[in-house]
Design a protein around this motif. Structure first.
Motif, PDB file in Angstrom:
ATOM      1  N   LEU A  70      -1.468   7.273  -9.204  1.00 53.89           N
ATOM      2  CA  LEU A  70      -2.453   7.196  -8.135  1.00 53.89           C
ATOM      3  C   LEU A  70      -3.883   7.096  -8.665  1.00 53.89           C
ATOM      4  O   LEU A  70      -4.690   6.291  -8.175  1.00 53.89           O
ATOM      5  CB  LEU A  70      -2.321   8.404  -7.201  1.00 53.89           C
ATOM      6  CG  LEU A  70      -1.078   8.427  -6.311  1.00 53.89           C
ATOM      7  CD1 LEU A  70      -1.070   9.672  -5.439  1.00 53.89           C
ATOM      8  CD2 LEU A  70      -1.020   7.168  -5.445  1.00 53.89           C
ATOM      9  N   GLN A  71      -4.212   7.891  -9.667  1.00 58.22           N
ATOM     10  CA  GLN A  71      -5.571   7.863 -10.213  1.00 58.22           C
ATOM     11  C   GLN A  71      -5.838   6.535 -10.910  1.00 58.22           C
ATOM     12  O   GLN A  71      -6.904   5.929 -10.726  1.00 58.22           O
ATOM     13  CB  GLN A  71      -5.773   9.020 -11.196  1.00 58.22           C
ATOM     14  CG  GLN A  71      -7.191   9.098 -11.748  1.00 58.22           C
ATOM     15  CD  GLN A  71      -7.396  10.314 -12.645  1.00 58.22           C
ATOM     16  OE1 GLN A  71      -6.483  11.100 -12.876  1.00 58.22           O
ATOM     17  NE2 GLN A  71      -8.601  10.475 -13.147  1.00 58.22           N
ATOM     18  N   GLU A  72      -4.864   6.054 -11.667  1.00 51.84           N
ATOM     19  CA  GLU A  72      -5.029   4.785 -12.367  1.00 51.84           C
ATOM     20  C   GLU A  72      -5.143   3.619 -11.377  1.00 51.84           C
ATOM     21  O   GLU A  72      -5.966   2.713 -11.560  1.00 51.84           O
ATOM     22  CB  GLU A  72      -3.846   4.555 -13.312  1.00 51.84           C
ATOM     23  CG  GLU A  72      -3.964   3.304 -14.157  1.00 51.84           C
ATOM     24  CD  GLU A  72      -2.832   3.186 -15.147  1.00 51.84           C
ATOM     25  OE1 GLU A  72      -2.457   2.038 -15.481  1.00 51.84           O
ATOM     26  OE2 GLU A  72      -2.316   4.231 -15.592  1.00 51.84           O
ATOM     27  N   ILE A  73      -4.342   3.651 -10.328  1.00 55.98           N
ATOM     28  CA  ILE A  73      -4.395   2.601  -9.307  1.00 55.98           C
ATOM     29  C   ILE A  73      -5.770   2.575  -8.650  1.00 55.98           C
ATOM     30  O   ILE A  73      -6.364   1.516  -8.436  1.00 55.98           O
ATOM     31  CB  ILE A  73      -3.287   2.814  -8.250  1.00 55.98           C
ATOM     32  CG1 ILE A  73      -1.914   2.504  -8.861  1.00 55.98           C
ATOM     33  CG2 ILE A  73      -3.539   1.929  -7.030  1.00 55.98           C
ATOM     34  CD1 ILE A  73      -0.750   2.907  -7.972  1.00 55.98           C
ATOM     35  N   GLU A  74      -6.312   3.748  -8.350  1.00 51.35           N
ATOM     36  CA  GLU A  74      -7.626   3.822  -7.718  1.00 51.35           C
ATOM     37  C   GLU A  74      -8.707   3.266  -8.642  1.00 51.35           C
ATOM     38  O   GLU A  74      -9.620   2.553  -8.208  1.00 51.35           O
ATOM     39  CB  GLU A  74      -7.947   5.267  -7.346  1.00 51.35           C
ATOM     40  CG  GLU A  74      -9.234   5.427  -6.559  1.00 51.35           C
ATOM     41  CD  GLU A  74      -9.246   4.639  -5.265  1.00 51.35           C
ATOM     42  OE1 GLU A  74     -10.342   4.176  -4.867  1.00 51.35           O
ATOM     43  OE2 GLU A  74      -8.172   4.465  -4.650  1.00 51.35           O
ATOM     44  N   GLN A  75      -8.609   3.568  -9.928  1.00 49.71           N
ATOM     45  CA  GLN A  75      -9.588   3.062 -10.882  1.00 49.71           C
ATOM     46  C   GLN A  75      -9.538   1.542 -10.963  1.00 49.71           C
ATOM     47  O   GLN A  75     -10.579   0.868 -10.989  1.00 49.71           O
ATOM     48  CB  GLN A  75      -9.332   3.671 -12.264  1.00 49.71           C
ATOM     49  CG  GLN A  75      -9.648   5.155 -12.363  1.00 49.71           C
ATOM     50  CD  GLN A  75      -9.224   5.753 -13.689  1.00 49.71           C
ATOM     51  OE1 GLN A  75      -8.486   5.152 -14.459  1.00 49.71           O
ATOM     52  NE2 GLN A  75      -9.708   6.958 -13.965  1.00 49.71           N
ATOM     53  N   GLU A 118       0.835  -1.202   0.000  1.00 48.30           N
ATOM     54  CA  GLU A 118       0.000   0.000   0.000  1.00 48.30           C
ATOM     55  C   GLU A 118       0.871   1.254   0.000  1.00 48.30           C
ATOM     56  O   GLU A 118       0.594   2.223  -0.720  1.00 48.30           O
ATOM     57  CB  GLU A 118      -0.911  -0.001   1.233  1.00 48.30           C
ATOM     58  CG  GLU A 118      -1.977  -1.084   1.248  1.00 48.30           C
ATOM     59  CD  GLU A 118      -3.261  -0.627   0.588  1.00 48.30           C
ATOM     60  OE1 GLU A 118      -3.239   0.424  -0.080  1.00 48.30           O
ATOM     61  OE2 GLU A 118      -4.265  -1.337   0.730  1.00 48.30           O
ATOM     62  N   ALA A 135       1.145   4.236  -2.759  1.00 48.54           N
ATOM     63  CA  ALA A 135       0.899   5.627  -2.382  1.00 48.54           C
ATOM     64  C   ALA A 135       2.046   6.538  -2.802  1.00 48.54           C
ATOM     65  O   ALA A 135       1.831   7.726  -3.084  1.00 48.54           O
ATOM     66  CB  ALA A 135       0.677   5.723  -0.874  1.00 48.54           C
ATOM     67  N   ARG A 139      -8.460  -0.503  -8.649  1.00 46.50           N
ATOM     68  CA  ARG A 139      -8.939  -1.072  -7.393  1.00 46.50           C
ATOM     69  C   ARG A 139     -10.461  -1.016  -7.317  1.00 46.50           C
ATOM     70  O   ARG A 139     -11.102  -1.925  -6.771  1.00 46.50           O
ATOM     71  CB  ARG A 139      -8.304  -0.356  -6.208  1.00 46.50           C
ATOM     72  CG  ARG A 139      -6.801  -0.578  -6.129  1.00 46.50           C
ATOM     73  CD  ARG A 139      -6.165   0.113  -4.956  1.00 46.50           C
ATOM     74  NE  ARG A 139      -6.582  -0.479  -3.691  1.00 46.50           N
ATOM     75  CZ  ARG A 139      -6.006  -0.187  -2.530  1.00 46.50           C
ATOM     76  NH1 ARG A 139      -5.008   0.671  -2.479  1.00 46.50           N
ATOM     77  NH2 ARG A 139      -6.416  -0.748  -1.421  1.00 46.50           N
ATOM     78  N   GLU A 140     -11.052   0.014  -7.892  1.00 48.23           N
ATOM     79  CA  GLU A 140     -12.514   0.100  -7.938  1.00 48.23           C
ATOM     80  C   GLU A 140     -13.101  -1.015  -8.797  1.00 48.23           C
ATOM     81  O   GLU A 140     -14.260  -1.400  -8.613  1.00 48.23           O
ATOM     82  CB  GLU A 140     -12.953   1.469  -8.470  1.00 48.23           C
ATOM     83  CG  GLU A 140     -12.711   2.608  -7.488  1.00 48.23           C
ATOM     84  CD  GLU A 140     -13.037   3.960  -8.081  1.00 48.23           C
ATOM     85  OE1 GLU A 140     -13.372   4.006  -9.286  1.00 48.23           O
ATOM     86  OE2 GLU A 140     -12.956   4.967  -7.358  1.00 48.23           O
TER      87      GLU A 140
END
Length: 258
Positions: A175-180, A165, A169, A182-183
């Motif tokens: 960061l934006q691509e990782i969040e997408q 994690e 971070a 993970r969603e």
């Protein structure tokens, strides 16, 4: 740890995050084809350099030395030179280091550099095998799902998960691509390695053709990289030149240019 020396070959910086705990355990030599600059001109290779070092792995002789746009230009021009240079550097390092396992991106048809990393890894393994060095070959999909069952699974404990994690971070450009991702349901608590599944992308047109066509229509690109017109004949030429360079006889290719 498996006890064998390992190498990771990926198309873009950032793919190593998917195998963060594997990096910690195996401490492979990591090679990256592009600098991750895409169309922005802003590379992110230094973030990967930091990630690799923190995980206790090492950078290889090929580590983001060419921009994405230069690789794509070579694909469009069907210029084998940079791919031959990359394949030879990887093979020489694998031979010198006594590498017993090469893990690469899987063929996914999503991006031609993902497929190229997989293809080059297969060529290197074939070349080393022809010279008597036994090397196992596995893949880790950068996108999508694998068709085959995994041959190895690493389940992260809470401490390893926290380190992963933290690595994610720190990787600011993604960061934006990782969040997408993970969603979409990515479970970072398990890392899987798969066989080199040459049929993963099947016979359908790769996604990068449709994406490129849309960008041409929008005026962002001037040309589209096509599998049959560009990628496949180029990889066949790269393979031929590498085997000539290594002084090896031509052998039947193992779906090297799917």
């Amino acid at each position: 740890m498996t006890g064998e020396r390992a190498m990771l070959l990926i198309g873009h910086p950032g793919h190593e995050l998917r195998l963060h705990h594997w990096l910690e355990l195996e401490r492979p030599t990591v090679c990256v084809l592009t600098d991750g600059s895409g169309g922005t001109g802003q590379g992110r290779i230094e973030y990967s350099r930091d990630c690799v070092a923190r995980a206790g792995a090492t950078t290889g002789p090929l580590f983001g030395h060419m921009a994405d746009r230069d690789w794509y230009a070579a694909l469009l021009a069907r210029d084998p030179a940079p791919f031959v240079e990359a394949g030879d550097k990887i093979a020489c390092a694998a031979l010198t280091l006594g590498i017993g396992l090469i893990v690469s991106d899987a063929r996914d048809g999503y991006n031609p550099m993902h497929d190229a990393a997989c293809c080059l890894a297969t060529m290197v393994v074939e070349g080393l095998s022809a010279q008597g060095q036994s090397v196992r070959r596995l893949t880790a999909p950068a996108t999508g799902e694998a068709l085959s069952a995994p041959v190895r699974e690493l389940w992260l404990d809470s401490i390893a998960r926290k380190r992963k994690e933290a690595a994610m971070a720190r990787y600011a450009p993604l960061l934006q691509e990782i969040e997408q991702v993970r969603e979409q349901g990515l479970d970072i608590g398990v890392e899987r390695l798969y066989p080199d599944d040459a049929e993963r992308s099947g016979k359908r047109s790769p996604a990068y053709e449709a994406y490129g066509s849309a960008r041409v229509a929008d005026g962002d690109y001037r040309s589209v990289i096509m599998a049959e017109a560009h990628y496949q004949p180029l990889m066949a030429e790269v393979r031929s030149r590498l085997f000539d360079l290594w002084g090896l006889p031509s052998v039947p290719e193992r779906s090297a240019v799917v």
